[in-house]
Design a protein around this motif. Sequence first.
Motif, short mmCIF file in Angstrom:
data_model
loop_
_atom_site.label_atom_id
_atom_site.label_comp_id
_atom_site.label_asym_id
_atom_site.label_seq_id
_atom_site.Cartn_x
_atom_site.Cartn_y
_atom_site.Cartn_z
N ASP A 130 10.80 21.24 -15.23
CA ASP A 130 10.78 22.67 -15.52
C ASP A 130 12.10 23.31 -15.11
N GLY A 131 12.62 24.17 -15.99
CA GLY A 131 13.83 24.93 -15.70
C GLY A 131 13.54 26.41 -15.71
N SER A 132 14.57 27.21 -15.60
CA SER A 132 14.40 28.66 -15.57
C SER A 132 13.91 29.19 -16.91
N PHE A 133 14.45 28.66 -18.00
CA PHE A 133 14.08 29.17 -19.33
C PHE A 133 13.57 28.07 -20.25
N HIS A 134 13.88 26.82 -19.97
CA HIS A 134 13.43 25.71 -20.81
C HIS A 134 13.39 24.45 -19.96
N ARG A 135 12.74 23.44 -20.49
CA ARG A 135 12.68 22.17 -19.78
C ARG A 135 14.03 21.48 -19.82
N GLN A 136 14.41 20.93 -18.68
CA GLN A 136 15.71 20.28 -18.54
C GLN A 136 15.53 18.76 -18.50
N THR A 137 16.38 18.06 -19.23
CA THR A 137 16.35 16.61 -19.26
C THR A 137 17.05 16.05 -18.02
N VAL A 138 16.38 15.13 -17.34
CA VAL A 138 16.97 14.47 -16.18
C VAL A 138 17.19 13.00 -16.54
N TYR A 139 18.35 12.50 -16.11
CA TYR A 139 18.73 11.13 -16.46
C TYR A 139 19.70 10.61 -15.42
N GLY A 140 19.66 9.30 -15.23
CA GLY A 140 20.64 8.64 -14.37
C GLY A 140 20.51 9.02 -12.91
N THR A 141 21.58 9.52 -12.34
CA THR A 141 21.61 9.84 -10.91
C THR A 141 20.73 11.03 -10.56
N GLN A 142 20.32 11.83 -11.53
CA GLN A 142 19.46 12.97 -11.27
C GLN A 142 17.98 12.62 -11.31
N LEU A 143 17.66 11.44 -11.80
CA LEU A 143 16.26 11.05 -11.98
C LEU A 143 15.69 10.48 -10.69
N PRO A 144 14.64 11.09 -10.12
CA PRO A 144 14.10 10.60 -8.85
C PRO A 144 13.30 9.31 -8.98
N VAL A 145 12.61 9.11 -10.12
CA VAL A 145 11.78 7.92 -10.31
C VAL A 145 11.96 7.41 -11.74
N GLN A 146 11.60 6.16 -11.92
CA GLN A 146 11.54 5.55 -13.24
C GLN A 146 10.14 5.02 -13.48
N VAL A 147 9.69 5.12 -14.72
CA VAL A 147 8.33 4.76 -15.07
C VAL A 147 8.34 3.54 -15.97
N LEU A 148 7.48 2.58 -15.67
CA LEU A 148 7.33 1.37 -16.48
C LEU A 148 5.90 1.32 -17.02
N ILE A 149 5.78 1.09 -18.34
CA ILE A 149 4.47 0.94 -18.98
C ILE A 149 4.48 -0.41 -19.69
N PRO A 150 4.19 -1.49 -19.00
CA PRO A 150 4.41 -2.83 -19.56
C PRO A 150 3.47 -3.19 -20.71
N THR A 151 2.28 -2.60 -20.77
CA THR A 151 1.31 -3.01 -21.80
C THR A 151 1.53 -2.33 -23.14
N LEU A 152 2.30 -1.27 -23.20
CA LEU A 152 2.55 -0.61 -24.47
C LEU A 152 3.53 -1.42 -25.30
N SER A 153 3.23 -1.58 -26.58
CA SER A 153 4.12 -2.33 -27.44
C SER A 153 5.31 -1.47 -27.85
N GLU A 154 6.28 -2.10 -28.52
CA GLU A 154 7.48 -1.38 -28.92
C GLU A 154 7.20 -0.30 -29.96
N ASN A 155 6.12 -0.44 -30.70
CA ASN A 155 5.82 0.51 -31.78
C ASN A 155 4.91 1.65 -31.33
N GLU A 156 4.53 1.69 -30.05
CA GLU A 156 3.62 2.72 -29.57
C GLU A 156 4.38 3.81 -28.82
#
Length: 293
Positions: free
Chosen positions: A120-146
């Motif tokens: 959440d940002g002041s006026f819109h949602r902000q994209t976080v990536y790289g050094t700004q990202l606190p966590v990373q999410v892994l979903i191993p059971t989802l296929s490449e097409n899902e």
Amino acid sequence: MATNQLKSNVQSTQDFISIQDLFYLCLNKWHWFVISLVLCLGTATFYLLKTPSVYVRTASILIKDDSKGKSSSADMESFSDLGLFTTNTNVYNEIGTLKSPDIMREVVSRLHLEMNYQTDGSFHRQTVYGTQLPVQVLIPTLSENESATFELHLTKDGSVELSSFTRNGTETGNNDIVKGGLNDSIQSPIGPIVVVPSVAYSDKTESTIYITRQSLSAASAGYSARLTISQSDEKSNIITLSIQDVSTQRAEDVLNTLIAVYNENWVKDKNQIAVSTSMFINERLGVIEGELG
């Protein structure tokens, strides 16, 4: 003659009076003009604040021409100055190679760009990536097409709360909040999810992250659409790559990884040619040895 001149003077006086009346009419309604101006400026400002900023990053690569140094190539280059022949067919081929879906698919797979994180940002949602990202999410059971979306809430005690699940654009029947810990396999309606802390994570971190997981083909097509590859000059072997993104770090990573994958494929092709040539020479030497024997 005098009559015509009199009519002209009367007409000019009437035009002047009509313009003067119009001016006083607008002056009497000045507050409506001020309100309209304020509304237009406010709407434009609100739109700019609600729209995420898009940045452009560029990179340049030099395409080596294998034909340079040969006499035939030198002759062709001399004729190309007269506009009779061109020697940049190799550059066009490499531009097509850089635009191929397979290379961008490999870039997306290496950088895990199918996962998009927003806060959440002041006026819109902000994209976080790289050094700004606190966590990373892994979903191993989802296929490449899902695809899937959900919300992740980080608490100060280090626990994780997941909610609002959708899978392939359809909401799951279970809207309950799923709780778990970091580095644990959390069972959710879309399958097990592993939340891994990154360098930016802190024990005092408490935030909500909106996670979107695209299919690999959709993510590759999206980044390919924002990628522009051009040749600076018709006789130049330098290619300029440009990409648009809301994250400058992600745009730079995409360009660097794209160039790295391209170089790796180029080396593989050269090695394959060398191996095929060596095998052909060995076969011919075997035949010649047999004939000599």
